[in-house]
Design an enzyme around this catalytic site. Structure first.
Site, mmCIF file in Angstrom:
data_model
loop_
_atom_site.group_PDB
_atom_site.id
_atom_site.type_symbol
_atom_site.label_atom_id
_atom_site.label_comp_id
_atom_site.label_asym_id
_atom_site.label_seq_id
_atom_site.Cartn_x
_atom_site.Cartn_y
_atom_site.Cartn_z
ATOM 1 N N LYS A 186 41.293 73.226 29.109
ATOM 2 C CA LYS A 186 41.043 73.851 30.414
ATOM 3 C C LYS A 186 42.353 74.371 31.033
ATOM 4 O O LYS A 186 43.428 74.146 30.482
ATOM 5 C CB LYS A 186 40.342 72.851 31.341
ATOM 6 C CG LYS A 186 38.996 72.351 30.791
ATOM 7 C CD LYS A 186 37.916 73.437 30.787
ATOM 8 C CE LYS A 186 36.797 73.191 29.801
ATOM 9 N NZ LYS A 186 35.837 72.164 30.131
HETATM 10 C C1 LIG Z 1 34.446 71.580 29.899
HETATM 11 C C2 LIG Z 1 33.225 71.777 30.692
HETATM 12 C C3 LIG Z 1 32.488 70.701 31.224
HETATM 13 C C4 LIG Z 1 32.773 69.281 30.866
HETATM 14 O O1 LIG Z 1 34.051 68.874 31.164
HETATM 15 P P1 LIG Z 1 34.607 67.490 30.592
HETATM 16 O O2 LIG Z 1 35.798 67.229 31.468
HETATM 17 O O3 LIG Z 1 34.968 67.727 29.164
HETATM 18 O O4 LIG Z 1 33.545 66.464 30.758
HETATM 19 C C5 LIG Z 1 31.440 70.979 32.062
HETATM 20 N N1 LIG Z 1 31.077 72.241 32.347
HETATM 21 C C6 LIG Z 1 31.734 73.306 31.838
HETATM 22 C C7 LIG Z 1 31.290 74.676 32.206
HETATM 23 C C8 LIG Z 1 32.812 73.103 30.975
HETATM 24 O O5 LIG Z 1 33.445 74.151 30.451
#
Ligand SMILES: *Cc1c(COP(=O)(O)O)cnc(C)c1O
Length: 393
Positions: A186
């Site tokens: 991210k």
């Molecule tokens: C990455 C992601 C999640 C989940 O995030 P985590 O921190 O890995 O649990 C949820 N929604 C979207 C759109 C994502 O890209």
């Protein structure tokens, strides 16, 4: 060396500062949630103009806590897009709720269609969940207006969209609750981690409570000679972050604006480079607002062109991905909720055509040029023209 790809899909920007922050926590010998996490929450809230920020172990935990704090349970419906990571829906399913999927606006603007959302509202609807796909804001003004008309809370999945301006606010603070991710790929990362933001003090205290077993005091408070005893008010979970990750998060938070700006610059270069590529276009051509530019979604003319581009990129050592296989076509959702092919035509069309290209804040312009050249070559081949790279197809 992380992989053998010539150009990987994503990369982290972590180094000496994060290592120093983590080492400082280890030296302090207090590792579980405490003062560093409090600092991280304060910094995140103030950067986003949020009244409250609650750090958690992941965005999935954040979404689960959001739905739980809103009292969503069996028999309730949550309207959301299917063009998202499965966590947006799974978190509602584990609450016992039924996800109701709305189609996206278009292949160029693959965020949830407000008209679709409104048409799916029933007496069972308890919330609307939106996703700022790739870091681009949903049509939040329309979503907010219809949510107010129907008195429904909006949960914003901001996993792609930290620090994105929307009018006089930041995404995540437009609806009732915003959920962020600090997973490794991210825009900012703590390895694993997440954040919930809200302006509602009741929701904030409920989320804090549920983050840690429904207990009335935390370990840090007990350690500091506040009441050693505690009560349990609700059945919650252990969704806590820890001090090491919070310390890393504080460093990453300081880098976030710069990292987002770097992604914006790279996205603009991709757009310029691929403008003339017939048969494929970068999504959000007409988008004019702020964005975190989390991923680079390229939309091919059809599935065949998509395959041609993906294969050629793989041969050239360029890693790609697919955001996303739509949730309504997963076995669980077909079998338990009666979802079916054809239910969301625009989502399905987008899914068969989307290719996610490499994008990360430290990406080199030369690598971007290379990726763009391979794509131009692939679409020329698909159109039956001689290859610029001199390869037979
Ligand atoms: C990455 C992601 C999640 C989940 O995030 P985590 O921190 O890995 O649990 C949820 N929604 C979207 C759109 C994502 O890209």
């Amino acid at each position: 060396m992380l992989s053998d790809w010539k150009v990987p899909l994503s990369d982290t920007d972590v180094g000496a500062e994060e290592a120093e922050a983590a080492a400082r926590i280890i030296d302090s010998r207090w590792l579980t949630m405490g003062p560093e996490t409090e600092q991280f929450e304060i910094a995140f809230a103030s950067l986003h103009g949020a009244a409250y920020a609650i750090a958690v172990s992941s965005c999935t935990a954040a979404l689960h806590l959001a739905y739980a704090a809103l009292g969503i349970g069996p028999g309730d419906e949550v309207i959301m897009p299917a063009m998202t990571f499965v966590a947006t829906a799974n978190a509602a399913v584990v609450c016992g709720a039924t996800p109701v999927f709305a189609d996206i606006i278009s292949e160029d603007e693959p965020t949830v269609d407000p008209d679709q959302v409104e048409s799916l509202i029933t007496p069972r609807t308890r919330a609307i969940a939106v996703v700022h796909y790739a870091g681009y804001a949903c049509r939040m003004n329309e979503i907010r207006a219809l949510a107010e008309r129907h008195q429904l809370p909006v949960v914003e999945d901001c996993a792609h969209a930290p620090l994105v301006r929307h009018g006089d606010r930041y995404l995540g603070t437009v609806g009732a609750i915003g959920c962020f991710s600090f997973f490794s790929n991210k825009n900012m990362t703590t390895g694993e981690g997440g954040m919930v933001v809200t302006r509602d003090d009741e929701l904030a205290s409920r989320i804090r409570l549920l983050r840690s077993h429904g207990m009335t005091t935390g370990t840090w408070a007990r350690h500091n000679e506040r009441p050693a005893d505690y009560d349990v008010l609700e059945a919650g979970w252990n969704y806590r972050i820890d001090e090491i990750r919070s310390a890393i998060g504080l460093v990453q938070l300081r880098k976030l604006a710069g990292a987002n700006a770097a992604r914006a610059g790279l996205t603009a270069q991709y757009r310029r480079r691929l403008e003339q590529a017939h048969g494929a276009a970068v999504a959000f051509t007409d988008y004019s607002g702020d964005s975190a530019h989390h991923i680079l979604p390229l939309v091919a003319a059809d599935a065949l062109v998509r395959k041609g581009i993906v294969d050629r990129l793989a041969e050239a050592g360029v890693q790609t991905s697919h955001h996303y296989p739509p949730i309504h076509l997963f076995k669980l959702y077909r079998e338990r909720f009666g979802c079916r092919q054809g239910q969301l035509p625009v989502t399905e069309s987008f899914a068969t055509r989307e290719i996610t290209l490499p994008l990360y804040s430290t990406m080199k312009t030369a690598d971007l040029d290379y990726v763009a050249t391979v794509i131009e070559d692939a679409v020329q081949n698909a159109a039956g023209k001689p290859s610029r790279m001199g390869r037979a197809s």
